[in-house]
Design a protein around this motif. Sequence first.
Motif, PDB file in Angstrom:
ATOM      1  N   GLU A 386     107.071  35.543  33.799  1.00  0.00           N
ATOM      2  CA  GLU A 386     108.060  34.545  34.201  1.00  0.00           C
ATOM      3  C   GLU A 386     109.311  35.156  34.828  1.00  0.00           C
ATOM      4  O   GLU A 386     110.290  34.459  35.062  1.00  0.00           O
ATOM      5  CB  GLU A 386     108.461  33.687  32.997  1.00  0.00           C
ATOM      6  CG  GLU A 386     109.090  34.465  31.859  1.00  0.00           C
ATOM      7  CD  GLU A 386     109.338  33.631  30.607  1.00  0.00           C
ATOM      8  OE1 GLU A 386     108.756  32.537  30.504  1.00  0.00           O
ATOM      9  OE2 GLU A 386     110.095  34.101  29.736  1.00  0.00           O
ATOM     10  N   SER A 387     109.270  36.443  35.131  1.00  0.00           N
ATOM     11  CA  SER A 387     110.477  37.090  35.662  1.00  0.00           C
ATOM     12  C   SER A 387     110.872  36.521  37.019  1.00  0.00           C
ATOM     13  O   SER A 387     112.054  36.392  37.329  1.00  0.00           O
ATOM     14  CB  SER A 387     110.275  38.607  35.768  1.00  0.00           C
ATOM     15  OG  SER A 387     109.202  38.919  36.640  1.00  0.00           O
ATOM     16  N   GLY A 388     109.898  36.174  37.859  1.00  0.00           N
ATOM     17  CA  GLY A 388     110.221  35.562  39.147  1.00  0.00           C
ATOM     18  C   GLY A 388     110.879  34.215  38.967  1.00  0.00           C
ATOM     19  O   GLY A 388     111.852  33.888  39.657  1.00  0.00           O
ATOM     20  N   MET A 389     110.366  33.424  38.053  1.00  0.00           N
ATOM     21  CA  MET A 389     110.934  32.094  37.797  1.00  0.00           C
ATOM     22  C   MET A 389     112.365  32.208  37.274  1.00  0.00           C
ATOM     23  O   MET A 389     113.261  31.495  37.722  1.00  0.00           O
ATOM     24  CB  MET A 389     110.050  31.348  36.796  1.00  0.00           C
ATOM     25  CG  MET A 389     110.556  29.982  36.376  1.00  0.00           C
ATOM     26  SD  MET A 389     111.655  30.063  34.916  1.00  0.00           S
ATOM     27  CE  MET A 389     110.518  30.672  33.673  1.00  0.00           C
ATOM     28  N   VAL A 390     112.601  33.114  36.319  1.00  0.00           N
ATOM     29  CA  VAL A 390     113.935  33.289  35.756  1.00  0.00           C
ATOM     30  C   VAL A 390     114.902  33.816  36.818  1.00  0.00           C
ATOM     31  O   VAL A 390     116.063  33.403  36.871  1.00  0.00           O
ATOM     32  CB  VAL A 390     113.871  34.238  34.541  1.00  0.00           C
ATOM     33  CG1 VAL A 390     115.267  34.644  34.095  1.00  0.00           C
ATOM     34  CG2 VAL A 390     113.137  33.567  33.388  1.00  0.00           C
ATOM     35  N   SER A 391     114.422  34.704  37.674  1.00  0.00           N
ATOM     36  CA  SER A 391     115.254  35.205  38.765  1.00  0.00           C
ATOM     37  C   SER A 391     115.619  34.080  39.724  1.00  0.00           C
ATOM     38  O   SER A 391     116.763  33.984  40.190  1.00  0.00           O
ATOM     39  CB  SER A 391     114.520  36.319  39.520  1.00  0.00           C
ATOM     40  OG  SER A 391     114.211  37.395  38.676  1.00  0.00           O
ATOM     41  N   GLY A 392     114.633  33.239  40.049  1.00  0.00           N
ATOM     42  CA  GLY A 392     114.909  32.099  40.916  1.00  0.00           C
ATOM     43  C   GLY A 392     115.922  31.155  40.305  1.00  0.00           C
ATOM     44  O   GLY A 392     116.818  30.650  40.998  1.00  0.00           O
ATOM     45  N   LEU A 393     115.811  30.910  39.003  1.00  0.00           N
ATOM     46  CA  LEU A 393     116.750  30.040  38.309  1.00  0.00           C
ATOM     47  C   LEU A 393     118.171  30.592  38.378  1.00  0.00           C
ATOM     48  O   LEU A 393     119.139  29.857  38.625  1.00  0.00           O
ATOM     49  CB  LEU A 393     116.311  29.877  36.849  1.00  0.00           C
ATOM     50  CG  LEU A 393     117.170  28.985  35.965  1.00  0.00           C
ATOM     51  CD1 LEU A 393     117.158  27.552  36.472  1.00  0.00           C
ATOM     52  CD2 LEU A 393     116.674  29.041  34.515  1.00  0.00           C
ATOM     53  N   PHE A 394     118.315  31.901  38.179  1.00  0.00           N
ATOM     54  CA  PHE A 394     119.633  32.530  38.235  1.00  0.00           C
ATOM     55  C   PHE A 394     120.219  32.434  39.640  1.00  0.00           C
ATOM     56  O   PHE A 394     121.414  32.174  39.820  1.00  0.00           O
ATOM     57  CB  PHE A 394     119.525  33.993  37.801  1.00  0.00           C
ATOM     58  CG  PHE A 394     120.844  34.702  37.678  1.00  0.00           C
ATOM     59  CD1 PHE A 394     121.746  34.343  36.694  1.00  0.00           C
ATOM     60  CD2 PHE A 394     121.178  35.732  38.542  1.00  0.00           C
ATOM     61  CE1 PHE A 394     122.971  35.001  36.567  1.00  0.00           C
ATOM     62  CE2 PHE A 394     122.392  36.394  38.430  1.00  0.00           C
ATOM     63  CZ  PHE A 394     123.284  36.029  37.439  1.00  0.00           C
ATOM     64  N   ASN A 395     119.395  32.631  40.651  1.00  0.00           N
ATOM     65  CA  ASN A 395     119.862  32.501  42.034  1.00  0.00           C
ATOM     66  C   ASN A 395     120.273  31.066  42.353  1.00  0.00           C
ATOM     67  O   ASN A 395     121.240  30.828  43.083  1.00  0.00           O
ATOM     68  CB  ASN A 395     118.775  32.963  43.006  1.00  0.00           C
ATOM     69  CG  ASN A 395     118.745  34.463  43.186  1.00  0.00           C
ATOM     70  OD1 ASN A 395     119.537  35.041  43.918  1.00  0.00           O
ATOM     71  ND2 ASN A 395     117.817  35.119  42.498  1.00  0.00           N
ATOM     72  N   VAL A 396     119.530  30.087  41.833  1.00  0.00           N
ATOM     73  CA  VAL A 396     119.882  28.677  42.035  1.00  0.00           C
ATOM     74  C   VAL A 396     121.234  28.382  41.405  1.00  0.00           C
ATOM     75  O   VAL A 396     122.099  27.723  42.011  1.00  0.00           O
ATOM     76  CB  VAL A 396     118.802  27.752  41.442  1.00  0.00           C
ATOM     77  CG1 VAL A 396     119.317  26.319  41.334  1.00  0.00           C
ATOM     78  CG2 VAL A 396     117.556  27.768  42.313  1.00  0.00           C
ATOM     79  N   THR A 397     121.432  28.859  40.188  1.00  0.00           N
ATOM     80  CA  THR A 397     122.712  28.653  39.500  1.00  0.00           C
ATOM     81  C   THR A 397     123.873  29.189  40.329  1.00  0.00           C
ATOM     82  O   THR A 397     124.909  28.521  40.492  1.00  0.00           O
ATOM     83  CB  THR A 397     122.688  29.366  38.132  1.00  0.00           C
ATOM     84  OG1 THR A 397     121.662  28.786  37.316  1.00  0.00           O
ATOM     85  CG2 THR A 397     124.018  29.229  37.431  1.00  0.00           C
ATOM     86  N   THR A 398     123.696  30.384  40.880  1.00  0.00           N
ATOM     87  CA  THR A 398     124.745  30.988  41.695  1.00  0.00           C
ATOM     88  C   THR A 398     124.999  30.179  42.957  1.00  0.00           C
ATOM     89  O   THR A 398     126.151  29.913  43.329  1.00  0.00           O
ATOM     90  CB  THR A 398     124.351  32.427  42.063  1.00  0.00           C
ATOM     91  OG1 THR A 398     124.081  33.176  40.872  1.00  0.00           O
ATOM     92  CG2 THR A 398     125.461  33.108  42.848  1.00  0.00           C
ATOM     93  N   GLN A 399     123.916  29.769  43.632  1.00  0.00           N
ATOM     94  CA  GLN A 399     124.054  29.037  44.884  1.00  0.00           C
ATOM     95  C   GLN A 399     124.737  27.687  44.672  1.00  0.00           C
ATOM     96  O   GLN A 399     125.609  27.290  45.447  1.00  0.00           O
ATOM     97  CB  GLN A 399     122.675  28.827  45.520  1.00  0.00           C
ATOM     98  CG  GLN A 399     122.695  28.207  46.904  1.00  0.00           C
ATOM     99  CD  GLN A 399     123.351  29.097  47.943  1.00  0.00           C
ATOM    100  OE1 GLN A 399     123.263  30.313  47.863  1.00  0.00           O
ATOM    101  NE2 GLN A 399     124.016  28.499  48.910  1.00  0.00           N
TER     102      GLN A 399
END
Length: 467
Positions: A386-399
């Motif tokens: 799930e590392s890709g999903m968690v990374s995507g979530l963190f990027n969404v939060t930042t954006q």
Amino acid sequence: MNRWAAFSLLATTQFVLILDSTIVSIAMPPMGRELGMTAQDLSWTTTAYALVFGGLLLLGGRLSDYVGRRRIFIAGMVLFALVSLVGGVASSGGVLIAVRAAQGLAGALVAPAGMSLVMALFKGDPALNKAMGLWGAVGGMGASVGTVLGGLLTDWFGWRSVFLVNTPIGLVVAGLALVLLPAVRAEKPVRGFDLAGAITSTAGLGLLIYALTGAAEAGWASARTLGLGALAVVLIVAFLAIERRSANPLVPLNVFRRRTLRAGNAVMFLVAAAMQPVAFLLALYTQIVLGYSPTQSGLATVAIPVTIALTASFLGGRVLTRYGLRTTAAAGLVFIMMGAALYLRIDVRSDYVPILLGPEVLTGFGFGLLVGAATVAATSEASPSESGMVSGLFNVTTQVGISVGIAGLVTVAAAVSGGSTAPEALVAGYRAAFLGSTVLAALALVAALALLPRREEPAREDQPVPV
């Protein structure tokens, strides 16, 4: 395999992607004159990128989990290189806007795949703290450096160079990725990929960012902002309902039960909302009030990314390893608050060194300390699948944080200035916005102290931070 060589490649790519989100803004005036684009057309070169990038990050992250991180990373970089070439030879505004949307798609594939590759490279290694600090710092630097580099490229080589420079970079990175990056085994996709979740998340996040991007101009209470915002909320709620019932969700909702993940995302949301508008407002202040050229304006803020880079490279990882997430994040936020508050001293005839340099160094130092802690908190509990999903979530939060911060604080500045273009009125508006940045940083400090876990004793230098 040399992990730091691989990391350098990934960090360079992250820097280019974040830089590309701002570099085009400096080239807009000559771009519009040559292609006959109106101000509204030009705004879409930024909006199209933000919409697609922010809307597809979750999907891009999950695809990297299923298809393979290196494969998605390379595919995204090749796409980025090719569409940038099209942008560099574009003969119409419509083509240019389509290119920016395609660049956003490429970024949504590359950013979470790259971040999850960093997690795989340093998994279980105490060097993860340093790597994540540098990774986050690179993102923070990219947005600031974009204004400087955009001005230099436009002045020296013309607006097309801000696109054409990406083509050789993208192709070289894709080639080096085959040699330097690990072929992390992808999770086998199960039957029933969460197509409904992908559609609702992409549409909901895209509409939310679009509504926020235009809120400052259209008004927060306008039918456009309220209507699009309501539709975005409906789609996001539908997405959450779908995830709750899906056998193979795009984002398993149980990840939000993890305390440090919630804390890392909450802190980064607030910091992004506080920090990114600072660079945006300084560009307006230095050019409109102080009369700087675009290149001078970019150089006037270069202390922020330089301080971020130095702090993250030589201090952030060590402080994080020794003192833990909570203390490191809190210390960084105190410096950010101090810097943001000092911007309140600006006036119609401010000198750079006594008025702007100090707060730039303070905010850069604070962000350099904070970003590693926030990134580790948001990602450290992720399993390999799930590392890709968690990374995507963190990027969404930042954006989303960036979109909220710029939309909100620009609205505050405009309301206080009352629509006047007089320098005194503009300065009053910018001061109010900087006060808003200070408040957001204070809220991030409260969130860090309340949500990040305490640690009983300092970790040794050879141990990763316990979270």
